[in-house]
Design a protein around this motif. Structure first.
Motif, mmCIF file in Angstrom:
data_model
loop_
_atom_site.group_PDB
_atom_site.id
_atom_site.type_symbol
_atom_site.label_atom_id
_atom_site.label_comp_id
_atom_site.label_asym_id
_atom_site.label_seq_id
_atom_site.Cartn_x
_atom_site.Cartn_y
_atom_site.Cartn_z
ATOM 1 N N ASN A 87 0.572 -1.189 -0.041
ATOM 2 C CA ASN A 87 0.419 -0.387 -0.074
ATOM 3 C C ASN A 87 0.431 1.320 0.193
ATOM 4 O O ASN A 87 0.716 1.691 -0.142
ATOM 5 C CB ASN A 87 -1.003 -0.247 0.645
ATOM 6 N N ALA A 88 2.042 0.889 0.563
ATOM 7 C CA ALA A 88 3.192 2.399 0.965
ATOM 8 C C ALA A 88 3.260 2.874 -1.204
ATOM 9 O O ALA A 88 3.701 3.880 -1.016
ATOM 10 C CB ALA A 88 4.038 2.178 1.457
ATOM 11 N N ARG A 89 3.632 1.722 -1.747
ATOM 12 C CA ARG A 89 4.048 1.523 -2.805
ATOM 13 C C ARG A 89 2.811 2.475 -4.012
ATOM 14 O O ARG A 89 2.751 2.842 -4.563
ATOM 15 C CB ARG A 89 4.572 0.219 -3.709
ATOM 16 N N ILE A 90 1.816 1.331 -3.662
ATOM 17 C CA ILE A 90 0.722 2.879 -4.417
ATOM 18 C C ILE A 90 -0.051 3.762 -4.272
ATOM 19 O O ILE A 90 -0.016 4.513 -4.946
ATOM 20 C CB ILE A 90 -0.618 0.926 -3.837
ATOM 21 N N GLN A 91 0.871 3.785 -3.366
ATOM 22 C CA GLN A 91 0.077 5.645 -2.423
ATOM 23 C C GLN A 91 1.376 6.492 -2.698
ATOM 24 O O GLN A 91 0.693 8.171 -3.451
ATOM 25 C CB GLN A 91 0.474 5.946 -0.791
ATOM 26 N N GLU A 92 2.725 5.688 -3.218
ATOM 27 C CA GLU A 92 3.205 6.620 -4.296
ATOM 28 C C GLU A 92 2.976 6.741 -5.159
ATOM 29 O O GLU A 92 3.829 7.754 -6.172
ATOM 30 C CB GLU A 92 4.919 6.126 -3.450
ATOM 31 N N ILE A 93 2.441 5.749 -5.764
ATOM 32 C CA ILE A 93 2.051 5.673 -7.548
ATOM 33 C C ILE A 93 1.356 6.205 -7.678
ATOM 34 O O ILE A 93 1.305 7.447 -8.726
ATOM 35 C CB ILE A 93 2.020 4.693 -7.966
ATOM 36 N N VAL A 94 0.383 6.391 -6.854
ATOM 37 C CA VAL A 94 -0.669 8.119 -7.060
ATOM 38 C C VAL A 94 -0.551 9.157 -6.806
ATOM 39 O O VAL A 94 -1.022 10.436 -7.545
ATOM 40 C CB VAL A 94 -2.286 7.235 -5.893
ATOM 41 N N ASP A 95 0.124 9.397 -5.710
ATOM 42 C CA ASP A 95 1.127 10.686 -5.653
ATOM 43 C C ASP A 95 1.992 11.454 -6.581
ATOM 44 O O ASP A 95 1.410 12.210 -7.108
ATOM 45 C CB ASP A 95 2.072 11.014 -4.685
ATOM 46 N N SER A 96 2.393 10.484 -7.280
ATOM 47 C CA SER A 96 3.147 10.883 -8.791
ATOM 48 C C SER A 96 2.203 10.764 -9.656
ATOM 49 O O SER A 96 2.899 11.368 -10.232
ATOM 50 C CB SER A 96 4.613 9.349 -9.287
ATOM 51 N N ILE A 97 1.140 10.036 -10.193
ATOM 52 C CA ILE A 97 0.008 10.191 -10.737
ATOM 53 C C ILE A 97 -0.245 11.889 -11.115
ATOM 54 O O ILE A 97 -0.446 12.919 -11.606
ATOM 55 C CB ILE A 97 -0.828 8.974 -11.291
ATOM 56 N N THR A 98 -0.841 12.185 -9.951
ATOM 57 C CA THR A 98 -1.556 13.060 -9.593
ATOM 58 C C THR A 98 -0.784 14.751 -9.751
ATOM 59 O O THR A 98 -1.166 15.464 -10.341
ATOM 60 C CB THR A 98 -1.573 13.403 -8.215
ATOM 61 N N GLU A 99 0.622 14.181 -9.410
ATOM 62 C CA GLU A 99 1.593 15.178 -9.437
ATOM 63 C C GLU A 99 2.134 15.119 -10.813
ATOM 64 O O GLU A 99 1.904 16.617 -10.722
ATOM 65 C CB GLU A 99 2.595 14.452 -9.049
#
Length: 104
Positions: A87-99
């Motif tokens: 889940n930590a990596r999934i959140q990192e990817i979500v943040d990257s896509i959002t950015e």
């Protein structure tokens, strides 16, 4: 680069389904049985294969690509491999896509 790789990988509906299944494995795989509780190691690859209705090689390729992106963790127990969400990596990817989207 992370956002692009993630979007390519997650364009595959089966990979998205696997991530969804692993979110609540006790519910998703309630009709299945495995040796260890899901909380201990995750879900056995053979159960994912059965639920997906794919061959072992096709399932392995899906799981390998998810593992390489880091959205699932794999743990070998004897001759079996178990998978769980990262889940930590999934959140990192979500943040990257959002950015990346905010920069458009």
């Amino acid at each position: 680069m992370l956002a692009e790789n993630a979007m390519k990988l997650l364009a595959n509906p089966l990979r998205v389904a696997i991530l969804s299944w692993l979110k609540q494995p006790d519910v998703t795989f309630a009709a299945y049985s495995q040796l260890y509780p899901y909380e201990q190691y995750g879900v056995c690859a053979s159960l994912i294969q059965d639920k997906a209705g794919l061959s072992q090689p096709a399932t392995s390729l899906c799981l390998k690509s998810l593992h390489e992106l880091g959205v699932v963790e794999a743990q070998k127990v004897g001759k079996w491999t178990y998978y769980r969400r990262n889940n930590a990596r999934i959140q990192e990817i979500v943040d990257s896509i959002t950015e990346q989207l905010q920069q458009l």
